[in-house]
Design a protein around this motif. Structure first.
Motif, PDB file in Angstrom:
ATOM      1  N   ASN B  53       0.817  -1.216   0.000  1.00  0.00           N
ATOM      2  CA  ASN B  53       0.000   0.000   0.000  1.00  0.00           C
ATOM      3  C   ASN B  53       0.850   1.266   0.000  1.00  0.00           C
ATOM      4  N   THR B  54       1.942   1.236   0.734  1.00  0.00           N
ATOM      5  CA  THR B  54       2.753   2.463   0.842  1.00  0.00           C
ATOM      6  C   THR B  54       3.471   2.806  -0.455  1.00  0.00           C
ATOM      7  N   ILE B  55       3.606   1.824  -1.362  1.00  0.00           N
ATOM      8  CA  ILE B  55       4.276   2.152  -2.630  1.00  0.00           C
ATOM      9  C   ILE B  55       3.326   2.024  -3.818  1.00  0.00           C
ATOM     10  N   GLY B  56       2.027   1.929  -3.536  1.00  0.00           N
ATOM     11  CA  GLY B  56       1.042   1.984  -4.607  1.00  0.00           C
ATOM     12  C   GLY B  56       0.876   0.684  -5.377  1.00  0.00           C
ATOM     13  N   VAL B  57       1.263  -0.444  -4.790  1.00  0.00           N
ATOM     14  CA  VAL B  57       1.059  -1.740  -5.438  1.00  0.00           C
ATOM     15  C   VAL B  57      -0.203  -2.384  -4.865  1.00  0.00           C
ATOM     16  N   ASP B  58      -1.075  -2.865  -5.736  1.00  0.00           N
ATOM     17  CA  ASP B  58      -2.245  -3.606  -5.297  1.00  0.00           C
ATOM     18  C   ASP B  58      -1.852  -5.089  -5.223  1.00  0.00           C
ATOM     19  N   LEU B  59      -1.823  -5.603  -4.002  1.00  0.00           N
ATOM     20  CA  LEU B  59      -1.306  -6.952  -3.784  1.00  0.00           C
ATOM     21  C   LEU B  59      -2.127  -8.007  -4.527  1.00  0.00           C
ATOM     22  N   GLU B  60      -3.445  -7.841  -4.516  1.00  0.00           N
ATOM     23  CA  GLU B  60      -4.315  -8.813  -5.201  1.00  0.00           C
ATOM     24  C   GLU B  60      -4.057  -8.801  -6.713  1.00  0.00           C
ATOM     25  N   THR B  61      -3.963  -7.599  -7.273  1.00  0.00           N
ATOM     26  CA  THR B  61      -3.692  -7.488  -8.713  1.00  0.00           C
ATOM     27  C   THR B  61      -2.349  -8.112  -9.057  1.00  0.00           C
ATOM     28  N   ALA B  62      -1.344  -7.846  -8.216  1.00  0.00           N
ATOM     29  CA  ALA B  62      -0.006  -8.391  -8.468  1.00  0.00           C
ATOM     30  C   ALA B  62      -0.054  -9.917  -8.496  1.00  0.00           C
ATOM     31  N   ALA B  63      -0.772 -10.503  -7.541  1.00  0.00           N
ATOM     32  CA  ALA B  63      -0.851 -11.965  -7.465  1.00  0.00           C
ATOM     33  C   ALA B  63      -1.603 -12.539  -8.665  1.00  0.00           C
ATOM     34  N   LEU B  64      -2.725 -11.904  -9.017  1.00  0.00           N
ATOM     35  CA  LEU B  64      -3.534 -12.436 -10.121  1.00  0.00           C
ATOM     36  C   LEU B  64      -2.807 -12.308 -11.456  1.00  0.00           C
ATOM     37  N   GLU B  65      -2.083 -11.212 -11.634  1.00  0.00           N
ATOM     38  CA  GLU B  65      -1.376 -11.044 -12.913  1.00  0.00           C
ATOM     39  C   GLU B  65      -0.328 -12.128 -13.120  1.00  0.00           C
ATOM     40  N   LYS B  66       0.320 -12.528 -12.043  1.00  0.00           N
ATOM     41  CA  LYS B  66       1.380 -13.530 -12.213  1.00  0.00           C
ATOM     42  C   LYS B  66       0.862 -14.962 -12.156  1.00  0.00           C
ATOM     43  N   TYR B  67      -0.163 -15.219 -11.336  1.00  0.00           N
ATOM     44  CA  TYR B  67      -0.526 -16.616 -11.054  1.00  0.00           C
ATOM     45  C   TYR B  67      -1.918 -17.063 -11.477  1.00  0.00           C
ATOM     46  N   LYS B  68      -2.808 -16.150 -11.892  1.00  0.00           N
ATOM     47  CA  LYS B  68      -4.188 -16.582 -12.135  1.00  0.00           C
ATOM     48  C   LYS B  68      -4.280 -17.575 -13.290  1.00  0.00           C
ATOM     49  N   HIS B  69      -4.717 -18.767 -12.988  1.00  0.00           N
ATOM     50  CA  HIS B  69      -4.934 -19.816 -13.987  1.00  0.00           C
ATOM     51  C   HIS B  69      -3.705 -20.110 -14.829  1.00  0.00           C
ATOM     52  N   LYS B  70      -2.518 -19.914 -14.252  1.00  0.00           N
ATOM     53  CA  LYS B  70      -1.345 -20.297 -15.039  1.00  0.00           C
ATOM     54  C   LYS B  70      -0.146 -20.496 -14.130  1.00  0.00           C
ATOM     55  N   CYS B  71       0.673 -21.400 -14.551  1.00  0.00           N
ATOM     56  CA  CYS B  71       1.989 -21.532 -13.954  1.00  0.00           C
ATOM     57  C   CYS B  71       2.867 -20.476 -14.616  1.00  0.00           C
ATOM     58  N   PRO B  72       3.537 -19.602 -13.819  1.00  0.00           N
ATOM     59  CA  PRO B  72       4.338 -18.546 -14.446  1.00  0.00           C
ATOM     60  C   PRO B  72       5.497 -19.083 -15.274  1.00  0.00           C
ATOM     61  N   LYS B  73       5.895 -20.325 -15.009  1.00  0.00           N
ATOM     62  CA  LYS B  73       7.027 -20.870 -15.784  1.00  0.00           C
ATOM     63  C   LYS B  73       6.576 -21.395 -17.147  1.00  0.00           C
ATOM     64  N   CYS B  74       5.486 -22.188 -17.166  1.00  0.00           N
ATOM     65  CA  CYS B  74       5.104 -22.824 -18.442  1.00  0.00           C
ATOM     66  C   CYS B  74       3.905 -22.142 -19.107  1.00  0.00           C
ATOM     67  N   GLY B  75       3.177 -21.267 -18.357  1.00  0.00           N
ATOM     68  CA  GLY B  75       2.062 -20.544 -18.953  1.00  0.00           C
ATOM     69  C   GLY B  75       0.759 -21.304 -18.967  1.00  0.00           C
ATOM     70  N   HIS B  76       0.762 -22.539 -18.503  1.00  0.00           N
ATOM     71  CA  HIS B  76      -0.466 -23.341 -18.508  1.00  0.00           C
ATOM     72  C   HIS B  76      -1.027 -23.487 -17.111  1.00  0.00           C
ATOM     73  N   CYS B  77      -2.305 -23.823 -17.035  1.00  0.00           N
ATOM     74  CA  CYS B  77      -2.949 -24.069 -15.748  1.00  0.00           C
ATOM     75  C   CYS B  77      -2.807 -25.555 -15.408  1.00  0.00           C
ATOM     76  N   PRO B  78      -2.266 -25.851 -14.229  1.00  0.00           N
ATOM     77  CA  PRO B  78      -2.029 -27.259 -13.886  1.00  0.00           C
ATOM     78  C   PRO B  78      -3.298 -28.048 -13.570  1.00  0.00           C
ATOM     79  N   CYS B  79      -4.458 -27.376 -13.501  1.00  0.00           N
ATOM     80  CA  CYS B  79      -5.674 -28.123 -13.155  1.00  0.00           C
ATOM     81  C   CYS B  79      -6.242 -28.836 -14.382  1.00  0.00           C
ATOM     82  N   GLY B  80      -5.693 -28.565 -15.562  1.00  0.00           N
ATOM     83  CA  GLY B  80      -6.166 -29.258 -16.747  1.00  0.00           C
ATOM     84  C   GLY B  80      -7.267 -28.520 -17.489  1.00  0.00           C
TER      85      GLY B  80
END
Lengths: 83, 83
Positions: B53-80
């Motif tokens: 918050n003190t540096i203007g980063v939205d923690l939820e947005t940061a997490a979703l951008e990197k991890y939502k429905h994808k592995c950041p390494k391979c780009g695919h979702c491991p749930c199939g």
């Protein structure tokens, strides 16, 4: 996403990864590269959640129990509501 | 809850608090005191969010951008699913 791997690594191994990611967040903050900063915030949160999952702690519940509508020190909500 | 105080402390001071809390989480894990462990998880998440918050980063947005429905390494979702 990585639960099985995290379980195999164990709590100590996941904690060590969390510590590493916190260090990387510090380096990103020093660099003032906001794209890197944002990614490192995501990683710290991901490892914190992974560590919690591997030992059966629900991170959301933990946060709400300590902080929901109250300051843990004084017991009151600083927004002025009736909590 | 503590935004004004966190802003006055600044990013470096908040980061140092985050590091301290991660250390306390490690001590709680070593002690096997699950009540303490749960509270320390809450504190680490609280300081991570405060720092963001003190540096203007939205923690939820940061997490979703990197991890939502994808592995950041391979780009695919491991749930199939199709992501």
């Amino acid at each position: 996403m990585y639960l099985q791997r995290d379980l195999e690594r164990g709590a100590k191994g996941n904690y060590d990864w969390l510590v590493d990611e916190v260090g990387e967040l510090g380096e990103a903050l020093d660099s003032n590269n906001m794209e890197a900063v944002q990614k490192e915030f995501a990683d710290v949160l991901a490892w914190l959640a992974s560590l919690a999952n591997t030992i059966g702690v629900d991170l959301e519940t933990a946060a709400l129990e300590k902080y929901k509508h109250k300051c843990p020190k004084c017991g009151h909500c600083p927004c002025g509501c009736s909590f």
